[in-house]
Write an enzyme that holds these catalytic residues in place. Structure first.
Site, PDB file in Angstrom:
ATOM      1  N   GLY A 160       0.120   8.243  -5.602  1.00  0.00           N
ATOM      2  CA  GLY A 160       1.407   7.411  -6.134  1.00  0.00           C
ATOM      3  C   GLY A 160       0.996   7.039  -7.446  1.00  0.00           C
ATOM      4  O   GLY A 160       1.860   6.059  -7.903  1.00  0.00           O
TER       5      GLY A 160
ATOM      6  N   TYR B 125       0.854  -1.392   0.008  1.00  0.00           N
ATOM      7  CA  TYR B 125       0.065  -0.058  -0.098  1.00  0.00           C
ATOM      8  C   TYR B 125       0.856   1.289  -0.004  1.00  0.00           C
ATOM      9  O   TYR B 125       2.056   1.150   0.561  1.00  0.00           O
ATOM     10  CB  TYR B 125      -1.075  -0.077   1.110  1.00  0.00           C
ATOM     11  N   GLU B 126       0.171   2.434  -0.670  1.00  0.00           N
ATOM     12  CA  GLU B 126       1.036   3.744  -0.779  1.00  0.00           C
ATOM     13  C   GLU B 126       1.549   4.152   0.458  1.00  0.00           C
ATOM     14  O   GLU B 126       2.396   4.831   0.661  1.00  0.00           O
ATOM     15  CB  GLU B 126      -0.003   4.717  -1.399  1.00  0.00           C
ATOM     16  N   SER B 127       0.916   3.903   1.781  1.00  0.00           N
ATOM     17  CA  SER B 127       1.396   4.133   3.027  1.00  0.00           C
ATOM     18  C   SER B 127       2.796   3.651   3.568  1.00  0.00           C
ATOM     19  O   SER B 127       3.247   3.828   4.741  1.00  0.00           O
ATOM     20  CB  SER B 127       0.345   4.009   4.050  1.00  0.00           C
ATOM     21  N   GLY B 128       3.165   2.699   2.817  1.00  0.00           N
ATOM     22  CA  GLY B 128       4.472   1.992   3.027  1.00  0.00           C
ATOM     23  C   GLY B 128       4.334   0.567   3.631  1.00  0.00           C
ATOM     24  O   GLY B 128       5.344  -0.159   3.807  1.00  0.00           O
TER      25      GLY B 128
END
Length: 265
Positions: free
Chosen positions: A142, A62-65
């Site tokens: 992203g 996921y884009e949050s890492g």
């Protein structure tokens, strides 16, 4: 009324929502894929269902890492704390984008969009004029990095009409490799290779090839899809029919993946 075969039970079409149809069909496309960068919404539904069916070893990023997410229930945003519990790793944004994405470690980037053109360029910014749009959308997030660095990109579109499948985007948020190459930029991946819609599936092999129709849902004709597309859509020599969602797939989706109807409508 349902249709019964020796292998499975297929619910009547009028009992299946558009979200369920898109999620099931998109999940099947992830068979044999390992690492998926998933957007929130239908891509999340599809990847979670794929993990329970065709891709048990799938690793969701996921884009949050968060890498290798194993949430106890569906996240409502990419920053939802439920993503962290049980995850394989949580990376900083520079590490995620600089090492994982730009390092070429993502098999499939799974995105949504408001508009798409024949080359797989995406608009998630505005509908209408930039200075005075009729609709202002979330923007890139992203998406640009996912498009440029994933080996391939799948897109799920809730609407298939000439406004969403358009000859000219109102704004190009996420350029595919063809457009990037024209600007002198060489992306790593093939760009959009699959588009799953309420009418069927469009596909392209990569750079230099435009999207073309490869399959339709039961009851949908090639002429209907072409009429709903804002450019002169090419059609494969043989157009398949997408198998409808099975009772087993729908049960998993409704009872295990999204029982709270976070994204199912």
């Amino acid at each position: 009324m349902t249709t019964t075969t020796a292998a499975t039970t297929t619910p009547a079409p009028d009992t299946i929502t558009s979200s369920e149809l898109l999620s099931v069909v998109a999940s099947r496309e992830l068979a044999a894929r390992r690492t998926v960068f998933a957007g929130i919404g239908l891509p999340t539904l599809a990847t979670e269902l794929a993990h329970l069916t065709v891709a048990p070893e799938i690793e969701v990023v996921y884009e949050s890492g968060v890498c290798g997410a194993h949430p106890s229930h569906l996240p409502e945003t990419i920053a939802d704390a439920v993503l962290i519990t049980g995850a394989e790793a949580v990376l900083s944004m520079p590490a995620l984008f600089g090492c994982v994405l730009q390092g070429g470690h993502i098999d499939v980037g799974f995105l949504g969009a408001a508009q798409i053109d024949r080359w797989g360029n995406l608009n998630t910014s505005v509908i209408g004029d930039w200075d005075s749009p009729s609709v202002r959308l979330p923007g890139s997030g992203g998406g640009i990095e996912v498009m440029a660095n994933s080996r391939e990109v799948f897109v799920v579109m809730r609407r298939h009409n000439p406004r969403s499948f358009t000859e000219n985007l109102d704004f190009c948020t996420t350029p595919g490799p063809d457009r990037a190459l024209a600007e002198g930029i060489r992306p790593l991946g093939a760009g959009v290779t699959r588009v799953i819609t309420e009418l069927g599936i469009l596909a392209r092999a990569g750079v230099g090839e435009e999207l073309h129709l490869v399959a339709v849902h039961p009851g949908v004709t090639v002429e209907q899809v072409r009429a709903a597309t804002g450019w002169d859509l090419k059609v494969a020599d043989t157009v398949g029919t997408v198998p409808p969602p099975t009772a087993a797939e729908l049960r998993l989706l409704r009872e295990d993946v999204d029982p709270g109807r976070v994204y199912l409508r």
